[in-house]
Scaffold this active site. Structure first.
Site, PDB file in Angstrom:
ATOM      1  N   THR A  22       0.818  -1.212   0.000  1.00  0.00           N
ATOM      2  CA  THR A  22       0.000   0.000   0.000  1.00  0.00           C
ATOM      3  C   THR A  22       0.852   1.262   0.000  1.00  0.00           C
ATOM      4  OG1 THR A  22      -1.809  -1.135   1.054  1.00  0.00           O
ATOM      5  CG2 THR A  22      -1.757   1.230   1.367  1.00  0.00           C
ATOM      6  N   SER A  81       1.656  -7.601  -0.644  1.00  0.00           N
ATOM      7  CA  SER A  81       2.503  -8.523   0.122  1.00  0.00           C
ATOM      8  C   SER A  81       1.903  -9.922   0.229  1.00  0.00           C
ATOM      9  CB  SER A  81       2.826  -7.959   1.500  1.00  0.00           C
ATOM     10  OG  SER A  81       1.668  -7.842   2.282  1.00  0.00           O
ATOM     11  N   THR A 109       1.583  -4.333   4.227  1.00  0.00           N
ATOM     12  CA  THR A 109       1.449  -4.590   5.669  1.00  0.00           C
ATOM     13  C   THR A 109       0.857  -5.960   5.987  1.00  0.00           C
ATOM     14  OG1 THR A 109      -0.724  -3.528   5.779  1.00  0.00           O
ATOM     15  CG2 THR A 109       1.201  -2.128   6.203  1.00  0.00           C
ATOM     16  N   ASP A 110       0.157  -6.580   5.008  1.00  0.00           N
ATOM     17  CA  ASP A 110      -0.486  -7.866   5.322  1.00  0.00           C
ATOM     18  C   ASP A 110       0.520  -8.919   5.776  1.00  0.00           C
ATOM     19  OD1 ASP A 110      -2.814  -6.683   4.536  1.00  0.00           O
ATOM     20  OD2 ASP A 110      -2.989  -7.751   2.633  1.00  0.00           O
TER      21      ASP A 110
HETATM   22  N1  ASP Z   1      -2.743  -5.490   0.613  1.00  0.00           N
HETATM   23  C1  ASP Z   1      -1.664  -4.628   1.015  1.00  0.00           C
HETATM   24  C2  ASP Z   1      -0.388  -5.439   1.059  1.00  0.00           C
HETATM   25  O1  ASP Z   1      -0.124  -6.097   2.027  1.00  0.00           O
HETATM   26  C3  ASP Z   1      -1.965  -4.023   2.316  1.00  0.00           C
HETATM   27  C4  ASP Z   1      -0.957  -3.035   2.795  1.00  0.00           C
HETATM   28  O2  ASP Z   1       0.142  -2.883   2.299  1.00  0.00           O
HETATM   29  O3  ASP Z   1      -1.289  -2.388   3.802  1.00  0.00           O
HETATM   30  O4  ASP Z   1       0.347  -5.405   0.117  1.00  0.00           O
END
Ligand code: ASP
Length: 380
Positions: free
Chosen positions: A46, A93, A127-128
């Site tokens: 993100t 991710s 973040t995932d």
């Molecule tokens: N779907 C995103 C990821 O993990 C979520 C994020 O980065 O917050 O790539």
């Protein structure tokens, strides 16, 4: 602040986030020899996310902006570090797999070994799966230099994106001499959190927590302030040299629950980490059979904060209790003949199930001996 970055910011504010896509960091700032060098390795997420309707609260595509575009959106970075960039991948991710952990770890270790002039590395990440990648790097990058993993919960083109301030804080930590020897850290929302303990609790800003034991410090206006340091092995003292490892062993994650009967595998994995606060009889029988079949089984509390149950294989054993009449009755000849004991189950200390799985994968690159693996779980 230099005039050029201020102007850039003004224009960005006036024209909206479209400017973000074209911005470049001026060469003269990158070469500022008065500040340390930091390499930003971008993987996506993100923090590199762009919306179809920029400036809205709408949906977005993670992993769109390049590393160069991300750093160009934060001109203040150049006050604290000479930034270099590297594009490792540009994906959400959820597409990061153990194969990418291995490649990323090798790359980070190599660059920190070869480039004596680098103060540290920042990895931008979705973040995932951020906590898993960070912990893998914590276990396997054999360097004292800071490696900071950072992400964002709001896309770069959204309202009040958190990526720029998180990235600025991450770079300040990566450039700081106080960060040396503290292991891989996650910097989000001004918190400096050890990769061993960090977890994503929710999908809003502030959602990354160090739990009971993981907060090492904060990043304030004057830069990073550390209060704590991890004592478990990591970084330079890690025994996990993966340079000759081409793939990681298959380790499954399983969950124990009331009435559970345990997993069934067509092809048994090398190991299983079981999230369990206590097993049913049926689950216990399945894991005993798996251990007899050579699968290494680790139990770990579901919320990751358990500390007390691990038995140190090297601790002195208590004296055996003298036999009593009751014992004699329990060993009578009507009982079924005993099987030899199954190899021991390993206990994780203060790790989440996802991280116990990672430590087991890494430990299995060295040995399949459960006692040896239990020692790793007590050291890392
Ligand atoms: N779907 C995103 C990821 O993990 C979520 C994020 O980065 O917050 O790539």
């Amino acid at each position: 602040m230099a005039v050029a970055p201020m102007l850039r910011r003004l224009v960005a504010l006036l024209l909206g986030s479209a400017v973000l896509l074209d911005a470049q960091v001026p060469e003269e700032n990158r070469a500022n020899p008065r500040v340390p060098k930091v390499l930003v390795i971008a993987t996506g997420g993100t923090i590199a996310g762009v919306q179809d309707a920029p400036g809205s609260l709408g949906g977005y595509r993670a992993g769109t902006l390049t590393a160069e575009q991300i750093i160009a959106s934060v001109p203040e970075l150049t006050r604290f570090a000479q930034i270099e960039t590297e594009q490792f991948s540009n994906v959400p991710s959820t597409s990061i797999t153990p194969a990418q952990w291995l490649a990323l770890s090798k790359r980070v270790e190599q660059v920190l070994t070869d480039r004596k002039d680098l103060a540290g590395v920042v990895v931008t990440h979705g973040t995932d799966r951020l906590e898993e990648t960070a912990f893998f790097l914590y276990l396997t990058v054999r360097s004292d230099k800071p490696v900071i993993v950072v992400g964002a919960q709001r896309p770069a083109t959204g309202i009040s994106p958190d990526g720029p301030i998180n990235l600025l804080a991450a770079v300040r930590v990566a450039a700081a001499p106080q960060a040396v020897g503290k292991g891989v850290m996650v910097v989000m929302d001004d918190r400096i959190i050890s990769a061993r303990e960090v977890r994503k609790l929710y999908q809003r800003t502030g959602g990354f927590s160090g739990g009971e034991m993981g907060m090492l410090g904060v990043v304030g206006g004057n830069g990073p302030d550390f209060l704590y340091t991890p004592t478990r092995r990591h970084g330079k003292t890690s025994e996990f040299d993966l340079r000759q490892v081409d793939s990681l062993p298959r380790v499954e994650l399983a969950y124990s629950y009331p009435g559970g009967t345990g997993p069934r595998y067509d092809t048994p994995p090398a190991g299983v980490a079981v999230a369990s606060n206590g097993m049913t009889r049926a689950e216990s029988d399945v894991y005993t059979a798996l251990r007899r079949a050579g699968v290494v089984v680790v139990t770990v509390f579901a919320y990751g904060d358990n500390m007390s149950a691990a038995r140190d294989p090297d601790a002195p054993r208590p004296e055996p209790r003298p036999a009593t009449t009751g014992d004699a009755m329990r060993t009578d000849s009507t009982r079924a003949p005993q099987q030899p004991p199954a190899p021991p189950m390993i206990t994780a200390q203060h790790l989440t199930p996802a991280k116990a799985r990672i430590l087991l994968m890494v430990a299995l690159t060295k040995t399949r001996d459960p006692l040896e693996i239990q020692r790793y779980f007590l050291r890392y």
